[in-house]
Write a protein that holds these residues in place. Sequence first.
Motif, PDB file in Angstrom:
ATOM      1  N   ARG A  99      67.337  24.964  18.194  1.00 27.65           N
ATOM      2  CA  ARG A  99      68.325  26.037  18.132  1.00 27.65           C
ATOM      3  C   ARG A  99      68.465  26.443  16.664  1.00 27.65           C
ATOM      4  N   TYR A 100      67.717  27.483  16.281  1.00 28.65           N
ATOM      5  CA  TYR A 100      67.843  27.921  14.889  1.00 28.65           C
ATOM      6  C   TYR A 100      69.253  28.435  14.628  1.00 28.65           C
ATOM      7  N   PRO A 101      69.783  28.101  13.448  1.00 28.58           N
ATOM      8  CA  PRO A 101      71.002  28.791  13.006  1.00 28.58           C
ATOM      9  C   PRO A 101      70.591  30.136  12.384  1.00 28.58           C
ATOM     10  N   GLY A 102      71.496  30.849  11.718  1.00 29.89           N
ATOM     11  CA  GLY A 102      71.136  32.091  11.030  1.00 29.89           C
ATOM     12  C   GLY A 102      70.139  31.781   9.920  1.00 29.89           C
ATOM     13  N   ILE A 103      69.043  32.535   9.898  1.00 31.38           N
ATOM     14  CA  ILE A 103      67.988  32.231   8.928  1.00 31.38           C
ATOM     15  C   ILE A 103      68.045  33.221   7.758  1.00 31.38           C
ATOM     16  N   VAL A 104      68.063  32.665   6.539  1.00 36.63           N
ATOM     17  CA  VAL A 104      68.091  33.468   5.313  1.00 36.63           C
ATOM     18  C   VAL A 104      66.701  33.429   4.699  1.00 36.63           C
ATOM     19  N   SER A 105      66.157  34.632   4.363  1.00 35.32           N
ATOM     20  CA  SER A 105      64.810  34.650   3.806  1.00 35.32           C
ATOM     21  C   SER A 105      64.586  35.903   2.973  1.00 35.32           C
ATOM     22  N   SER A 106      63.553  35.850   2.131  1.00 39.42           N
ATOM     23  CA  SER A 106      63.318  36.956   1.197  1.00 39.42           C
ATOM     24  C   SER A 106      62.086  37.796   1.537  1.00 39.42           C
ATOM     25  N   GLU A 107      61.236  37.341   2.472  1.00 39.42           N
ATOM     26  CA  GLU A 107      59.974  38.060   2.738  1.00 39.42           C
ATOM     27  C   GLU A 107      60.145  39.268   3.648  1.00 39.42           C
ATOM     28  N   THR A 108      60.605  38.986   4.873  1.00 38.36           N
ATOM     29  CA  THR A 108      60.717  40.034   5.890  1.00 38.36           C
ATOM     30  C   THR A 108      62.173  40.164   6.309  1.00 38.36           C
ATOM     31  N   PRO A 109      62.718  41.376   6.283  1.00 42.72           N
ATOM     32  CA  PRO A 109      64.122  41.537   6.684  1.00 42.72           C
ATOM     33  C   PRO A 109      64.329  41.096   8.125  1.00 42.72           C
ATOM     34  N   PRO A 110      65.523  40.574   8.440  1.00 38.94           N
ATOM     35  CA  PRO A 110      65.800  40.100   9.792  1.00 38.94           C
ATOM     36  C   PRO A 110      65.829  41.259  10.786  1.00 38.94           C
ATOM     37  N   GLY A 111      65.666  40.913  12.068  1.00 36.83           N
ATOM     38  CA  GLY A 111      65.427  41.946  13.081  1.00 36.83           C
ATOM     39  C   GLY A 111      66.571  42.208  14.036  1.00 36.83           C
ATOM     40  N   GLY A 112      67.811  42.302  13.573  1.00 36.11           N
ATOM     41  CA  GLY A 112      68.882  42.708  14.480  1.00 36.11           C
ATOM     42  C   GLY A 112      69.711  41.570  15.013  1.00 36.11           C
ATOM     43  N   GLY A 113      70.000  40.579  14.152  1.00 34.20           N
ATOM     44  CA  GLY A 113      70.849  39.459  14.541  1.00 34.20           C
ATOM     45  C   GLY A 113      72.243  39.591  13.930  1.00 34.20           C
ATOM     46  N   THR A 114      73.131  38.658  14.337  1.00 35.38           N
ATOM     47  CA  THR A 114      74.514  38.693  13.856  1.00 35.38           C
ATOM     48  C   THR A 114      74.642  38.083  12.459  1.00 35.38           C
ATOM     49  N   THR A 115      73.690  37.240  12.077  1.00 41.66           N
ATOM     50  CA  THR A 115      73.759  36.605  10.754  1.00 41.66           C
ATOM     51  C   THR A 115      72.962  37.393   9.697  1.00 41.66           C
ATOM     52  N   ASP A 116      72.533  38.610  10.045  1.00 42.78           N
ATOM     53  CA  ASP A 116      71.740  39.427   9.102  1.00 42.78           C
ATOM     54  C   ASP A 116      72.481  39.692   7.785  1.00 42.78           C
ATOM     55  N   TYR A 117      73.816  39.671   7.823  1.00 44.15           N
ATOM     56  CA  TYR A 117      74.575  39.951   6.588  1.00 44.15           C
ATOM     57  C   TYR A 117      74.237  38.952   5.482  1.00 44.15           C
ATOM     58  N   ALA A 118      73.891  37.719   5.887  1.00 47.37           N
ATOM     59  CA  ALA A 118      73.603  36.687   4.880  1.00 47.37           C
ATOM     60  C   ALA A 118      72.272  36.941   4.180  1.00 47.37           C
ATOM     61  N   VAL A 119      71.491  37.894   4.699  1.00 45.62           N
ATOM     62  CA  VAL A 119      70.258  38.328   4.028  1.00 45.62           C
ATOM     63  C   VAL A 119      70.518  39.659   3.320  1.00 45.62           C
ATOM     64  N   ASP A 120      71.105  40.612   4.055  1.00 41.46           N
ATOM     65  CA  ASP A 120      71.388  41.956   3.486  1.00 41.46           C
ATOM     66  C   ASP A 120      72.150  41.844   2.168  1.00 41.46           C
ATOM     67  N   ILE A 121      73.077  40.904   2.107  1.00 41.07           N
ATOM     68  CA  ILE A 121      73.934  40.769   0.923  1.00 41.07           C
ATOM     69  C   ILE A 121      73.088  40.536  -0.346  1.00 41.07           C
ATOM     70  N   PHE A 122      71.992  39.803  -0.212  1.00 38.88           N
ATOM     71  CA  PHE A 122      71.135  39.543  -1.377  1.00 38.88           C
ATOM     72  C   PHE A 122      70.429  40.826  -1.820  1.00 38.88           C
ATOM     73  N   TYR A 123      69.908  41.589  -0.841  1.00 35.69           N
ATOM     74  CA  TYR A 123      69.209  42.850  -1.166  1.00 35.69           C
ATOM     75  C   TYR A 123      70.175  43.804  -1.883  1.00 35.69           C
ATOM     76  N   GLN A 124      71.394  43.940  -1.323  1.00 31.22           N
ATOM     77  CA  GLN A 124      72.353  44.903  -1.900  1.00 31.22           C
ATOM     78  C   GLN A 124      72.902  44.416  -3.234  1.00 31.22           C
ATOM     79  N   ALA A 125      73.098  43.108  -3.355  1.00 30.53           N
ATOM     80  CA  ALA A 125      73.586  42.566  -4.636  1.00 30.53           C
ATOM     81  C   ALA A 125      72.596  42.895  -5.745  1.00 30.53           C
ATOM     82  N   LEU A 126      71.307  42.713  -5.445  1.00 28.93           N
ATOM     83  CA  LEU A 126      70.280  42.978  -6.468  1.00 28.93           C
ATOM     84  C   LEU A 126      70.067  44.474  -6.689  1.00 28.93           C
TER      85      LEU A 126
END
Length: 322
Positions: A173-200
Amino acid sequence: MTRMTRRILVTGACGQIGSELTPVLRARYGNDHVIATDIRPPETACLADQGPFEQLNVCDRETMERIIASYEIDTVYHMAAILSATGEERPSLAWDVNICGLMNVLEIARERQLHRVFCPSSIAVFGPETPRACAPQTTILQPTTMYGITKVAGELLGEYYVQRYGLDVRGVRYPGIVSSETPPGGGTTDYAVDIFYQALRTGSYSCFVREDTVLPMMYMPDCIKATIDLMDADFDSLEGHCNFNIAGMSFSAKQLADEIAKHIPGFVCTYEPDFRQAIADSWPRTIDDEAARSQWGWTPQYDLQSMTEDMLEKLGTRLSAE
Ligand SMILES: NC(=O)c1ccc[n+]([C@@H]2O[C@H](COP(=O)([O-])OP(=O)(O)OC[C@H]3O[C@@H](n4cnc5c(N)ncnc54)[C@H](O)[C@@H]3O)[C@@H](O)[C@H]2O)c1
């Protein structure tokens, strides 16, 4: 059969996890032994350049069968799915892809007596009735999303094929996955990735969940490690098969924003919850992964601090090269 002779099919290989798992599998088993597939063509050349790529809709059983036969596949990493937020927008598509796609994989694996199948589940199997703190692996599974419903059914189907047909099916059971290569594909934890893109990119971010929203998360290197470690585990040491809780870290949206601000002074995060808040509120804040630790030696390597540092470094380098 030795490890190096495995012939692997990855479905959903262009997605957030598949796009990073595929190169790791190719490094391990040989480029030509890992067939990447997805319903869409790869966005970056490397997935198709490094090894075979085939376009495959997992709902199309005939094509899946043809690819598995022609490449003499013996192991499948079934990563194709419709995730939680998209699944709430298109519930019937989520059912078709997540259930019919999985049934196609399991049925072909059974008929062809494949060696091993990986079918990921999610913390979305939990629901409001599940304990919010330290959610046990075996607990009430009454999800309120179509995605969660398909993942509960997927876990049960996988275990059914283990018990009924002796097929080797495994999953976490994966939890929300944070990564820098490929943007996430429509999950509820996507904010934890988007935040890095927008911060930078802009120094600010409007977050779609409340600041006190705490969810289980994991950095991609740990996600890949968990996948490989479980697939390497001795079958006889596993008591369950398709429903392993794996914990990495849990943090609130504000804790993540504060951690980023340590590296990007002046970073501002605002909070404007949308429909995804209700999904996040239905999931536990922390999970108990004792079974994964004791049965196949699961241990995560990244915490919030080390993940944030590495994400900012990797993503910063990538974005400045764009
Ligand atoms: N990323 C996460 O945070 C997370 C968390 C929990 C569980 N998971 C699970 O991990 C697996 C991989 O997730 P991900 O984050 O890489 O998802 P993703 O949305 O980034 O990628 C899924 C891929 O599947 C493909 N796909 C969609 N429909 C398809 C179809 N009909 N046929 C073939 N391919 C199709 C998409 O094009 C996409 O490339 C999924 O089972 C997902 O439920 C992911």
